[in-house]
Write a protein that holds these residues in place. Structure first.
Motif, PDB file in Angstrom:
ATOM      1  N   THR A   6     -75.465 -19.188  17.763  1.00 39.10           N
ATOM      2  CA  THR A   6     -74.715 -19.823  18.945  1.00 39.10           C
ATOM      3  C   THR A   6     -73.288 -20.443  18.491  1.00 39.10           C
ATOM      4  N   ASP A   7     -72.405 -20.636  19.402  1.00 42.78           N
ATOM      5  CA  ASP A   7     -71.071 -21.168  19.117  1.00 42.78           C
ATOM      6  C   ASP A   7     -71.399 -22.716  19.260  1.00 42.78           C
ATOM      7  N   GLY A   8     -72.400 -23.274  19.575  1.00 40.04           N
ATOM      8  CA  GLY A   8     -72.696 -24.697  19.953  1.00 40.04           C
ATOM      9  C   GLY A   8     -72.672 -25.386  18.595  1.00 40.04           C
ATOM     10  N   SER A   9     -72.236 -26.777  18.770  1.00 38.82           N
ATOM     11  CA  SER A   9     -71.904 -27.562  17.535  1.00 38.82           C
ATOM     12  C   SER A   9     -73.380 -28.184  17.143  1.00 38.82           C
ATOM     13  N   CYS A  10     -73.696 -28.894  15.951  1.00 38.69           N
ATOM     14  CA  CYS A  10     -74.713 -29.369  15.708  1.00 38.69           C
ATOM     15  C   CYS A  10     -74.989 -30.707  16.334  1.00 38.69           C
ATOM     16  N   GLY A  11     -76.259 -30.883  16.805  1.00 38.98           N
ATOM     17  CA  GLY A  11     -76.224 -32.169  17.707  1.00 38.98           C
ATOM     18  C   GLY A  11     -76.566 -33.362  16.725  1.00 38.98           C
ATOM     19  N   PHE A  12     -76.486 -33.151  15.512  1.00 36.64           N
ATOM     20  CA  PHE A  12     -76.755 -34.325  14.657  1.00 36.64           C
ATOM     21  C   PHE A  12     -75.672 -34.695  13.659  1.00 36.64           C
ATOM     22  N   SER A  14     -72.471 -32.680  14.037  1.00 36.08           N
ATOM     23  CA  SER A  14     -71.261 -31.966  14.846  1.00 36.08           C
ATOM     24  C   SER A  14     -70.918 -30.687  13.903  1.00 36.08           C
ATOM     25  N   ALA A  15     -71.591 -30.194  13.211  1.00 38.31           N
ATOM     26  CA  ALA A  15     -71.190 -28.936  12.422  1.00 38.31           C
ATOM     27  C   ALA A  15     -70.843 -27.970  13.448  1.00 38.31           C
ATOM     28  N   SER A  16     -70.064 -26.970  13.330  1.00 39.00           N
ATOM     29  CA  SER A  16     -69.847 -25.984  14.247  1.00 39.00           C
ATOM     30  C   SER A  16     -70.889 -24.865  14.407  1.00 39.00           C
ATOM     31  N   ALA A  17     -71.430 -24.465  13.203  1.00 38.21           N
ATOM     32  CA  ALA A  17     -72.564 -23.505  13.097  1.00 38.21           C
ATOM     33  C   ALA A  17     -73.959 -24.242  13.194  1.00 38.21           C
ATOM     34  N   ALA A  18     -74.433 -24.020  14.574  1.00 37.60           N
ATOM     35  CA  ALA A  18     -75.606 -24.900  14.846  1.00 37.60           C
ATOM     36  C   ALA A  18     -76.681 -23.629  15.178  1.00 37.60           C
ATOM     37  N   VAL A  19     -77.543 -23.033  14.292  1.00 34.27           N
ATOM     38  CA  VAL A  19     -78.123 -21.729  14.442  1.00 34.27           C
ATOM     39  C   VAL A  19     -79.846 -22.194  14.941  1.00 34.27           C
ATOM     40  N   TYR A  20     -80.095 -23.534  14.802  1.00 32.95           N
ATOM     41  CA  TYR A  20     -81.377 -23.890  14.875  1.00 32.95           C
ATOM     42  C   TYR A  20     -81.555 -24.756  16.205  1.00 32.95           C
ATOM     43  N   CYS A  25     -86.855 -31.292  21.879  1.00 32.98           N
ATOM     44  CA  CYS A  25     -85.794 -31.961  22.861  1.00 32.98           C
ATOM     45  C   CYS A  25     -84.494 -30.771  23.024  1.00 32.98           C
ATOM     46  N   HIS A  26     -84.765 -29.538  22.188  1.00 30.18           N
ATOM     47  CA  HIS A  26     -83.883 -28.552  22.175  1.00 30.18           C
ATOM     48  C   HIS A  26     -82.455 -28.808  21.999  1.00 30.18           C
ATOM     49  N   ARG A  27     -82.228 -29.938  20.966  1.00 31.30           N
ATOM     50  CA  ARG A  27     -80.954 -30.350  20.172  1.00 31.30           C
ATOM     51  C   ARG A  27     -80.777 -29.177  19.262  1.00 31.30           C
ATOM     52  N   ARG A  28     -79.630 -28.887  19.223  1.00 31.28           N
ATOM     53  CA  ARG A  28     -79.110 -27.813  18.402  1.00 31.28           C
ATOM     54  C   ARG A  28     -78.951 -28.452  17.190  1.00 31.28           C
ATOM     55  N   LEU A  29     -79.322 -27.663  15.899  1.00 30.48           N
ATOM     56  CA  LEU A  29     -79.111 -28.166  14.666  1.00 30.48           C
ATOM     57  C   LEU A  29     -78.481 -27.025  13.496  1.00 30.48           C
ATOM     58  N   CYS A  30     -77.965 -27.556  12.663  1.00 25.18           N
ATOM     59  CA  CYS A  30     -77.293 -26.405  11.842  1.00 25.18           C
ATOM     60  C   CYS A  30     -77.728 -26.081  10.464  1.00 25.18           C
ATOM     61  N   SER A  31     -78.592 -27.193   9.946  1.00 21.40           N
ATOM     62  CA  SER A  31     -78.965 -26.923   8.850  1.00 21.40           C
ATOM     63  C   SER A  31     -80.437 -27.472   8.222  1.00 21.40           C
ATOM     64  N   LEU A  32     -81.094 -27.391   7.282  1.00 24.70           N
ATOM     65  CA  LEU A  32     -82.483 -27.729   7.160  1.00 24.70           C
ATOM     66  C   LEU A  32     -82.538 -29.366   6.744  1.00 24.70           C
ATOM     67  N   ARG A  33     -81.393 -29.713   6.344  1.00 25.87           N
ATOM     68  CA  ARG A  33     -81.019 -30.964   6.161  1.00 25.87           C
ATOM     69  C   ARG A  33     -80.969 -31.908   7.470  1.00 25.87           C
ATOM     70  N   CYS A  34     -80.152 -31.342   8.520  1.00 24.98           N
ATOM     71  CA  CYS A  34     -80.225 -32.041   9.935  1.00 24.98           C
ATOM     72  C   CYS A  34     -81.620 -31.797  10.300  1.00 24.98           C
ATOM     73  N   TYR A  35     -82.316 -30.900  10.187  1.00 20.66           N
ATOM     74  CA  TYR A  35     -83.844 -30.825  10.862  1.00 20.66           C
ATOM     75  C   TYR A  35     -84.623 -31.785  10.076  1.00 20.66           C
ATOM     76  N   ARG A  36     -84.727 -31.975   8.814  1.00 24.13           N
ATOM     77  CA  ARG A  36     -85.346 -33.191   8.262  1.00 24.13           C
ATOM     78  C   ARG A  36     -85.143 -34.480   8.799  1.00 24.13           C
TER      79      ARG A  36
END
Length: 394
Positions: A6-12, A14-20, A25-36
């Motif tokens: 997706t082109d949305g930014s990370c909800g944690f 604010s990175a541009s590539a948020a693929v999770y 809560c359906h918030r978009r996340l960019c990496s494992l670090r933000c997920y944790r």
């Protein structure tokens, strides 16, 4: 967790590539670090899913045995154990000893869900038969471990005169707290699970001499302490109520929760025990049912006696409270001493003394000497031993 480009930014961060996407809560996340960093939300989602699956499994009808392939699954590195054997047989001897120690010490109760008996003081008045019900009070600990519904009070109980013509012995009053201890102890020991037959009523008989035979008691203290001793002698684990908690349960049952009918809780407990004994007898072969029938007759006798002796119940309640207070004080003193020793030791056991590991304990059993850890040391000179003995006597 679902992954999508997706082109949305990370909800944690604010990175541009948020693929999770967080499954809760359906918030978009960019990496494992933000997920944790966002982990508690996702963990709550999976926890809800597991609880929902457990509820569905509990409510679904029982199925047949699991396929052989599922029964044989095990974690990598686990030792290969025979299939088709019971869990107890699969345990090592050290694991069995550890489990026995947990049971005998009462520590196993801490591993079980909290169970509170129906006579727990957190509840309001006893529910009246025929439609009326009292308002329940809030539990002291926020509603966790609420007591279950109270067993019904028998609608009609035959008077004692209908069971026997002669007046009962004045010592019959002390039979009641002994029997109530067996009831409270066995019910708490099995978590109130009435399907555990005949184990549950058998534990009540084992802990109560009044239910086993004609055992006279001269006081409430003798009746209660005898039941506590019988439970230990029978090899039963410590009750989840605690050593003094079972004594408190007897006092609470005798006091009752309904001021309009103080003997209602005693009647409900005895009637409940009577039905448990009847169900337990059905789970036994016919020749082994006699002790359950004899105990049931004794319970019926105590039920008739208690319904006609409210003043006796009040006196027994006061005496049971005094016994509980004494035992609870002893427990508190022992716990304080143990806590102080553990602080000094730095653990639950004392540290080994210097050179203690080099000592060789010896045991003589049936005339045969058994040593542990090395050869037996040479015996001391008998003449020296004799002289030392004479000096000590002088």
């Amino acid at each position: 967790m679902a992954a999508e480009v997706t082109d949305g930014s990370c909800g944690f961060c604010s990175a541009s590539a948020a693929v999770y996407t967080c499954p809760r809560c359906h918030r978009r996340l960019c990496s494992l670090r933000c997920y944790r960093a966002h982990g508690p939300c996702a963990e709550a989602f999976y926890r809800d899913q597991v609880l929902e699956a457990l509820r569905a499994q509990r409510d679904s009808p029982p199925r047949g045995p699991a396929p052989p392939g599922l029964r044989e699954l095990r974690e990598p590195g686990d030792p290969v154990r025979p299939v088709g054997r019971g869990l107890w047989e699969q345990l090592s001897e050290a694991e069995r000893d550890g489990f026995r120690q947990l049971l005998s010490s009462g520590e196993a109760a801490a591993l079980l869900p909290q169970w509170r008996p129906w006579w727990w003081r957190g509840r309001g008045p006893v529910e009246e038969l025929g439609g009326g019900s009292g308002v329940e009070e809030e539990d002291e600990e926020g509603g966790e471990g609420r007591p279950g519904p109270a067993p019904p009070v028998p609608a009609s109980v035959p008077p004692l005169s209908a069971l026997r013509a002669a007046a009962p012995s004045p010592l019959v009053r002390f039979q009641l707290p002994n029997a109530l201890f067996g009831y409270a102890f066995s019910l708490s020991l099995h978590g109130g699970d009435e399907t555990l037959l005949p184990e549950l009523p058998a534990a009540a008989i084992a802990a109560s001499a009044a239910l086993r035979a004609r055992r006279p008691f001269g006081s409430t203290a003798e009746a209660l302490l005898s039941a506590r001793r019988d439970a230990r002698t029978a090899g039963l684990p410590l009750s989840p109520l605690g050593d003094s908690g079972a004594l408190l349960a007897v006092a609470q049952l005798l006091e009752g929760r309904d001021s309009r009918d103080p003997g209602a809780d005693v009647a409900a407990a005895l009637w409940h025990l009577w039905r448990l004994l009847k169900a337990g007898a059905r789970a036994l072969p016919f020749p082994e049912r006699s002790r359950f029938r004899a105990a049931r007759r004794k319970v019926g006798f105590l039920l008739s006696w208690s319904r006609g002796a409210p003043e006796e119940l009040a006196q027994l309640a006061r005496e049971a409270r005094a016994v509980h207070a004494e035992v609870a004080a002893e427990e508190a003193a022992v716990a304080e001493i143990r806590e102080g020793l553990e602080k000094v030791w730095g653990g639950p056991r004392p540290p080994p003394r210097e050179g203690q590991e080099d000592r060789v304990p010896w045991l003589v059993r049936d005339g045969v000497e058994e040593g542990f850890g090395g050869p037996r040391p040479p015996p001391a000179d008998k003449g020296v031993q004799g002289r030392r003995l004479i000096q000590e006597l002088d």
